[in-house]
Scaffold this active site. Structure first.
Site, mmCIF file in Angstrom:
data_model
loop_
_atom_site.group_PDB
_atom_site.id
_atom_site.type_symbol
_atom_site.label_atom_id
_atom_site.label_comp_id
_atom_site.label_asym_id
_atom_site.label_seq_id
_atom_site.Cartn_x
_atom_site.Cartn_y
_atom_site.Cartn_z
ATOM 1 N N LYS A 1 0.839 -1.214 0.000
ATOM 2 C CA LYS A 1 0.000 0.000 0.000
ATOM 3 C C LYS A 1 0.869 1.258 0.000
ATOM 4 O O LYS A 1 0.607 2.185 -0.749
ATOM 5 C CB LYS A 1 -0.916 0.039 1.237
ATOM 6 C CG LYS A 1 -1.885 -1.108 1.355
ATOM 7 C CD LYS A 1 -2.868 -0.906 2.511
ATOM 8 C CE LYS A 1 -2.220 -0.805 3.876
ATOM 9 N NZ LYS A 1 -1.560 -2.027 4.331
ATOM 10 N N ARG B 1 -9.123 0.781 9.503
ATOM 11 C CA ARG B 1 -8.611 -0.548 9.809
ATOM 12 C C ARG B 1 -9.613 -1.416 10.550
ATOM 13 O O ARG B 1 -9.296 -2.555 10.901
ATOM 14 C CB ARG B 1 -7.373 -0.411 10.670
ATOM 15 C CG ARG B 1 -6.122 -0.752 9.837
ATOM 16 C CD ARG B 1 -4.968 -0.519 10.544
ATOM 17 N NE ARG B 1 -3.759 -1.185 10.425
ATOM 18 C CZ ARG B 1 -2.687 -0.656 9.857
ATOM 19 N NH1 ARG B 1 -2.760 0.459 9.189
ATOM 20 N NH2 ARG B 1 -1.557 -1.284 9.931
ATOM 21 N N ARG C 1 11.753 -6.038 4.539
ATOM 22 C CA ARG C 1 11.536 -4.625 4.242
ATOM 23 C C ARG C 1 12.563 -3.722 4.938
ATOM 24 O O ARG C 1 12.832 -3.872 6.122
ATOM 25 C CB ARG C 1 10.126 -4.256 4.704
ATOM 26 C CG ARG C 1 9.721 -2.863 4.398
ATOM 27 C CD ARG C 1 8.225 -2.741 4.324
ATOM 28 N NE ARG C 1 7.565 -2.850 5.624
ATOM 29 C CZ ARG C 1 6.261 -2.674 5.769
ATOM 30 N NH1 ARG C 1 5.499 -2.442 4.722
ATOM 31 N NH2 ARG C 1 5.712 -2.781 6.949
ATOM 32 N N ARG D 1 11.985 -1.270 10.229
ATOM 33 C CA ARG D 1 11.006 -0.714 11.156
ATOM 34 C C ARG D 1 10.972 -1.536 12.433
ATOM 35 O O ARG D 1 11.102 -2.751 12.402
ATOM 36 C CB ARG D 1 9.616 -0.749 10.511
ATOM 37 C CG ARG D 1 9.330 0.457 9.677
ATOM 38 C CD ARG D 1 8.064 0.299 8.901
ATOM 39 N NE ARG D 1 6.939 -0.259 9.657
ATOM 40 C CZ ARG D 1 5.699 -0.265 9.208
ATOM 41 N NH1 ARG D 1 5.413 0.265 8.031
ATOM 42 N NH2 ARG D 1 4.732 -0.810 9.914
ATOM 43 N N ARG E 1 0.432 -8.576 13.649
ATOM 44 C CA ARG E 1 -0.178 -7.595 12.747
ATOM 45 C C ARG E 1 -1.022 -8.298 11.680
ATOM 46 O O ARG E 1 -2.086 -7.817 11.292
ATOM 47 C CB ARG E 1 0.912 -6.732 12.094
ATOM 48 C CG ARG E 1 1.485 -5.714 13.079
ATOM 49 C CD ARG E 1 2.822 -5.170 12.629
ATOM 50 N NE ARG E 1 2.760 -4.441 11.391
ATOM 51 C CZ ARG E 1 3.771 -4.352 10.515
ATOM 52 N NH1 ARG E 1 4.914 -4.978 10.733
ATOM 53 N NH2 ARG E 1 3.636 -3.660 9.430
HETATM 54 P P1 AMP Z 1 1.299 0.538 9.202
HETATM 55 O O1 AMP Z 1 2.502 1.345 8.902
HETATM 56 O O2 AMP Z 1 0.076 1.004 8.459
HETATM 57 O O3 AMP Z 1 1.517 -0.944 9.070
HETATM 58 O O4 AMP Z 1 0.959 0.811 10.754
HETATM 59 C C1 AMP Z 1 1.877 0.499 11.788
HETATM 60 C C2 AMP Z 1 1.155 0.403 13.116
HETATM 61 O O5 AMP Z 1 0.535 1.670 13.414
HETATM 62 C C3 AMP Z 1 0.017 -0.604 13.183
HETATM 63 O O6 AMP Z 1 0.472 -1.917 13.469
HETATM 64 C C4 AMP Z 1 -0.843 -0.033 14.298
HETATM 65 O O7 AMP Z 1 -0.259 -0.272 15.560
HETATM 66 C C5 AMP Z 1 -0.724 1.458 14.030
HETATM 67 N N1 AMP Z 1 -1.773 1.939 13.111
HETATM 68 C C6 AMP Z 1 -1.607 2.418 11.832
HETATM 69 N N2 AMP Z 1 -2.778 2.774 11.290
HETATM 70 C C7 AMP Z 1 -3.728 2.521 12.237
HETATM 71 C C8 AMP Z 1 -5.135 2.649 12.278
HETATM 72 N N3 AMP Z 1 -5.836 3.110 11.229
HETATM 73 N N4 AMP Z 1 -5.776 2.279 13.429
HETATM 74 C C9 AMP Z 1 -5.101 1.827 14.500
HETATM 75 N N5 AMP Z 1 -3.761 1.646 14.521
HETATM 76 C C10 AMP Z 1 -3.076 1.992 13.406
#
Ligand code: AMP
Length: 215
Positions: free
Chosen positions: A13, A88, A127, A160, A171
């Site tokens: 994404k 989400r 990654r 990360r 996740r």
């Molecule tokens: P991502 O980079 O989108 O994979 O997000 C990394 C982490 O940020 C996730 O595992 C969640 O802990 C938090 N996070 C990101 N977007 C959301 C969301 N829309 N709602 C809740 N937690 C989020």
């Protein structure tokens, strides 16, 4: 163009949202990036979010909604945006719909970036981000020349904090139980597009733009 990119962690994404941003001039709005920035800046919001992020759990709906509302209100989002990582869960999808209704800017569509579950693990564990150029790379899939270019620029290949195996597994579970139901949610609204997100980044981007032009 106002779109949501849906898909599991590792479905690409972020990479595709960055390309849409540079081609269409509409911002990529990533709640993950906004949260990581808040953690790095050690803001109260970042402090409240950190434990959930480290565990691979979702941060509270209130926190992400306040961030999203503020970000969508910024001038560069007036002509559209690509939401990456939001919504989400069902509650976030409902909150997003009412925020967009308030400003009379409904979504055009939600695009599911569809990737086989087995491939996701390699994408996530491999990654990296170049500390100098910010380029997204993968130690399994990126051409060696691109990985070397980062090292030659005296960069480091950063991983990360939440890309370790335990957090990744969590996740993916959180995605299956809480986020995947949004596929049916947007299908029911007639707003879902599905794009195969496996293979070459350019090929995925072409399929994505084709899906968007039919939206
Ligand atoms: P991502 O980079 O989108 O994979 O997000 C990394 C982490 O940020 C996730 O595992 C969640 O802990 C938090 N996070 C990101 N977007 C959301 C969301 N829309 N709602 C809740 N937690 C989020």
């Amino acid at each position: 163009m106002r779109i949501v990119l849906l898909g599991a962690p590792g479905s690409g994404k972020g990479t595709q949202a960055q390309r849409l941003q540079s081609e269409f001039g509409i911002p990529q709005i990533s709640t993950g990036d906004l949260l990581r920035q808040a953690v790095a800046d050690d803001t109260p919001l970042g402090q409240a979010a950190k434990a959930a992020m480290d565990a691979g759990e979702l941060v509270s709906d209130e926190i992400v909604l306040s961030m999203i509302k503020a970000r969508i209100a910024e001038p560069d989002a007036a002509t559209g945006f690509v939401l990456d990582g939001y919504p989400r869960n069902e509650a976030q999808a409902a909150a997003l719909a009412s925020v967009l209704e308030e400003i009379d800017q409904p979504l055009d569509c939600a695009v599911l970036m569809d990737v086989d579950f087995d491939i996701l693990m390699k994408r996530l564990t491999g990654r990296r981000t170049c500390s100098v150029t910010g380029k997204l790379l993968n130690v399994y899939f990126s051409p060696q020349a691109e990985l070397d270019a980062c090292i030659e620029a005296e960069g480091e290949l950063l991983q990360r904090a939440d890309d370790n195996e335990d957090t990744i597994r969590n996740r993916l579970e959180v995605y299956s139980s809480q986020t995947a139901p949004l596929i049916e949610h947007y299908r029911g609204l007639g707003q879902l597009r599905v794009v195969s997100a496996e293979g070459d980044i350019d090929a995925v981007y072409q399929r994505l733009t084709a899906a968007l032009s039919s939206a």
